[in-house]
Design a protein around this motif. Structure first.
Motif, short mmCIF file in Angstrom:
data_model
loop_
_atom_site.label_atom_id
_atom_site.label_comp_id
_atom_site.label_asym_id
_atom_site.label_seq_id
_atom_site.Cartn_x
_atom_site.Cartn_y
_atom_site.Cartn_z
N ASN A 105 20.24 26.55 42.20
CA ASN A 105 21.17 26.19 41.13
C ASN A 105 21.21 27.24 40.03
N THR A 106 20.14 28.04 39.91
CA THR A 106 20.13 29.09 38.89
C THR A 106 20.99 30.30 39.28
N ILE A 107 21.36 30.38 40.55
CA ILE A 107 22.21 31.49 40.97
C ILE A 107 23.61 31.30 40.38
N PRO A 108 24.17 32.32 39.77
CA PRO A 108 25.52 32.16 39.18
C PRO A 108 26.54 31.75 40.23
N GLN A 109 27.36 30.78 39.86
CA GLN A 109 28.37 30.26 40.77
C GLN A 109 29.75 30.48 40.17
N LEU A 110 30.69 30.74 41.07
CA LEU A 110 32.07 30.94 40.66
C LEU A 110 32.65 29.65 40.13
N ARG A 135 31.80 28.03 37.72
CA ARG A 135 30.85 27.29 36.91
C ARG A 135 30.20 28.18 35.85
N ASP A 136 29.69 29.33 36.28
CA ASP A 136 29.04 30.26 35.36
C ASP A 136 29.93 31.45 35.03
N PHE A 137 30.86 31.75 35.88
CA PHE A 137 31.76 32.87 35.62
C PHE A 137 33.07 32.62 36.34
N ARG A 166 36.63 34.64 38.02
CA ARG A 166 37.12 35.91 38.53
C ARG A 166 38.37 36.30 37.73
#
Length: 280
Positions: free
Chosen positions: A154-159, A161-163, A165
């Motif tokens: 869950n800590t991995i950046p997700q499209l 959600r966290d960033f 394009r």
């Protein structure tokens, strides 16, 4: 008549009020609240969020153990079971359907606690010498590993959600820019053309006039120079199928007119051709 000093005191301005601290408990429509309101309404379902904070019985049990720093390999079943049952009682009051899964774990905890309280007999020691808590500890450790792995994922950046394009509009130049042609591109284009050329073939059919009489004369000339000629030596294979066919027809015509003889010494022996024998 009052003295001048008394008049001065009377006409003086009143003392200023103490400054009010603009920072209150909260702000309502931009205005600070300087005291707690007494008419707040708390809906009865507001505390149900706490009941759904755990993802299941194992999650609650692991929370109780880690919060009190218990050794997971040596769980104090009496204390943990008591705390677990208090939580289950809260769930049963507010959400009976959610409590069913937790009640199953509560029954398992009570069973483990009961087995630990029972005195062990020799036959029991021989049959089952393991700790009654072993299976529960194994499930807790596996659940904790999966939960930590899910947290790391869950800590991995997700499209989205966290960033996001970004989409950037780039105005293209009106001048056409042609790409450079590499030797490998030219080679690939040539191989493609060559492949298509091989798929397209033209068949030319030409008519060739062949004379049976001329081939008959040619066979007779060959037989005059030799007593016997093998059958296969009379055919010019290099001339193609039409020449061979006409030559064979000429050979049959000569045999029909008894100008040649086709002989064979024995079955499966080579076939020979010779001029027909004519007595002197």
């Amino acid at each position: 008549m009052l003295p001048d000093d008394a008049a001065t005191v009377t006409s003086a301005d009143p003392a200023p009020a103490p400054a009010v601290d603009p920072v209150g408990y909260a702000r309502l429509y931009g205005e600070p609240l300087m005291r707690m309101p007494t008419d707040l309404y708390i809906p009865p379902d507001a505390l149900e969020i706490f009941l759904e904070a755990f993802e299941g019985p194992l999650d609650l049990l692991l929370y109780l153990i880690r919060k009190q720093n218990f050794n997971i390999l040596d769980i104090p079943m009496a204390q943990v079971t008591l705390q677990y049952l208090k939580y289950v009682d809260q769930i049963r009051v507010h959400n009976l359907e959610l409590a069913a899964e937790y009640l199953l774990m509560a029954a398992m905890l009570i069973e483990i606690k009961s087995r630990m309280l029972l005195p062990s007999r020799k036959s029991d020691v021989e049959d089952d010498a393991g700790d009654p808590r072993a299976e529960l500890v194994r499930r807790l450790l596996e659940y904790e590993q999966i939960k930590l792995a899910a947290y790391d994922l869950n800590t991995i950046p997700q499209l989205e959600r966290d960033f996001i394009r970004p989409a950037i509009f780039i105005e293209q130049s009106l001048t056409a820019s042609w790409p450079d042609v590499e030797p490998a591109d030219l080679q690939a284009a040539w191989l493609d053309v060559l492949k298509r050329a091989k798929l397209t073939q033209h068949h030319k059919i030409s008519r060739q006039e062949l004379s049976v009489r001329e081939h008959m004369s040619s066979i007779l000339r060959q037989l005059q120079s030799a007593r016997f000629v093998e059958f296969a030596d009379l055919f010019d294979v290099a001339g193609g199928v039409p020449i061979v066919v006409v030559n064979f027809v000429a050979l049959l015509e000569l045999a029909k007119e008894t100008l040649i003889e086709i002989t064979q010494a024995e079955p499966f022996a080579p076939i020979y051709v010779r001029l027909a024998y004519s007595p002197a």
